[in-house]
Design a protein around this motif. Structure first.
Motif, PDB file in Angstrom:
ATOM      1  N   GLY A 133      -5.071 -15.015  37.163  1.00 52.02           N
ATOM      2  CA  GLY A 133      -4.675 -16.216  35.575  1.00 52.02           C
ATOM      3  C   GLY A 133      -4.170 -15.317  34.168  1.00 52.02           C
ATOM      4  O   GLY A 133      -3.389 -16.266  33.797  1.00 52.02           O
ATOM      5  N   ILE A 134      -4.642 -14.410  34.096  1.00 57.09           N
ATOM      6  CA  ILE A 134      -3.983 -13.764  32.663  1.00 57.09           C
ATOM      7  C   ILE A 134      -2.660 -12.862  33.447  1.00 57.09           C
ATOM      8  O   ILE A 134      -1.754 -13.230  32.134  1.00 57.09           O
ATOM      9  CB  ILE A 134      -4.852 -11.974  32.519  1.00 57.09           C
ATOM     10  CG1 ILE A 134      -6.094 -12.609  32.384  1.00 57.09           C
ATOM     11  CG2 ILE A 134      -3.854 -11.146  31.638  1.00 57.09           C
ATOM     12  CD1 ILE A 134      -7.331 -11.525  32.002  1.00 57.09           C
ATOM     13  N   ALA A 135      -2.484 -12.791  35.143  1.00 53.02           N
ATOM     14  CA  ALA A 135      -1.134 -12.498  34.399  1.00 53.02           C
ATOM     15  C   ALA A 135       0.110 -13.599  34.897  1.00 53.02           C
ATOM     16  O   ALA A 135       1.571 -12.867  34.347  1.00 53.02           O
ATOM     17  CB  ALA A 135      -1.249 -11.709  36.208  1.00 53.02           C
ATOM     18  N   GLN A 136      -0.412 -14.441  35.453  1.00 50.04           N
ATOM     19  CA  GLN A 136       1.001 -15.946  35.241  1.00 50.04           C
ATOM     20  C   GLN A 136       0.939 -16.054  33.601  1.00 50.04           C
ATOM     21  O   GLN A 136       1.921 -16.781  33.540  1.00 50.04           O
ATOM     22  CB  GLN A 136       0.107 -16.766  36.233  1.00 50.04           C
ATOM     23  CG  GLN A 136       0.436 -16.528  37.405  1.00 50.04           C
ATOM     24  CD  GLN A 136      -0.425 -17.749  38.381  1.00 50.04           C
ATOM     25  OE1 GLN A 136      -0.002 -18.373  38.033  1.00 50.04           O
ATOM     26  NE2 GLN A 136      -0.691 -16.994  39.956  1.00 50.04           N
ATOM     27  N   GLY A 137      -0.301 -16.297  33.367  1.00 53.26           N
ATOM     28  CA  GLY A 137       0.086 -16.840  31.628  1.00 53.26           C
ATOM     29  C   GLY A 137       1.050 -16.024  30.397  1.00 53.26           C
ATOM     30  O   GLY A 137       1.162 -16.397  30.249  1.00 53.26           O
ATOM     31  N   ARG A 138       0.818 -14.527  31.314  1.00 49.73           N
ATOM     32  CA  ARG A 138       1.597 -13.905  30.751  1.00 49.73           C
ATOM     33  C   ARG A 138       3.118 -13.715  30.910  1.00 49.73           C
ATOM     34  O   ARG A 138       3.719 -13.356  30.275  1.00 49.73           O
ATOM     35  CB  ARG A 138       0.783 -13.059  29.735  1.00 49.73           C
ATOM     36  CG  ARG A 138      -0.170 -12.894  29.372  1.00 49.73           C
ATOM     37  CD  ARG A 138      -0.415 -11.485  28.487  1.00 49.73           C
ATOM     38  NE  ARG A 138      -1.694 -11.165  27.496  1.00 49.73           N
ATOM     39  CZ  ARG A 138      -0.954 -11.024  26.849  1.00 49.73           C
ATOM     40  NH1 ARG A 138       0.632 -11.024  25.963  1.00 49.73           N
ATOM     41  NH2 ARG A 138      -1.392 -10.774  25.542  1.00 49.73           N
TER      42      ARG A 138
END
Length: 164
Positions: A133-138
């Motif tokens: 989620g963090i990777a995709q969100g950034r």
């Protein structure tokens, strides 16, 4: 009372030629199946989060600090808990071009990490979902590299405010 000095603007970031911001290695003990790591080993999780946050702050990348600390915490915790065979965990934070790479590896893995879909009552299995989620969100990505007995889980994120 003297007023605090004004903060200096960040003109440009200077990184080591190899881009490494953090490069730590520590040993963990071999454990039997079902045996939880000792407290001293698990204490590495918040220690590595603090180290990563300090390096990001030092290099003017504070806006990334919370997300990177979460990624580091999940990956280090997973490496310690799921690598029952020891003996070495490596944590690296480095800049490559306009990207920040977070990598956590073990010298001997007990299996390959996989993204799970835990049920609502499950107590475990959400760590890589958080990283995803963090990777995709950034606008980044993450993955797993396996070589020999070792496994490295990495997360690649665009640098916040990186000069064009």
């Amino acid at each position: 009372m003297t007023p605090p000095a004004p903060a200096l603007p960040v003109v440009g970031r200077m990184f080591r030629p190899d881009g490494i911001l953090l490069d730590e290695r520590f040993e963990i003990a071999e454990r039997a199946v079902g045996q939880f790591p000792v407290r001293a080993e698990m204490a590495r999780v918040p220690q590595m989060r603090r180290c990563a946050s300090a390096m990001l702050r030092y290099h003017g990348l504070m806006p990334m600090s919370d997300d990177v600390a979460l990624v580091i915490g999940e990956l280090v915790g997973n490496a310690i808990v799921h690598s029952r065979r020891g003996p070495l965990v490596a944590v690296q934070l480095r800049v490559a071009g306009r990207r920040l790479i977070v990598a956590v590896g073990t010298s001997k893995a007990s299996g390959r990490p996989v993204l799970r879909r835990p049920g609502p009552d499950a107590e475990h299995g959400r760590g890589l979902r958080l990283v995803d989620g963090i990777a995709q969100g950034r606008g980044g990505r993450w993955g797993v590299d396996a070589a020999g007995e070792g496994v490295t889980v990495w997360c690649d994120l665009p640098l916040d405010g990186a000069p064009a």
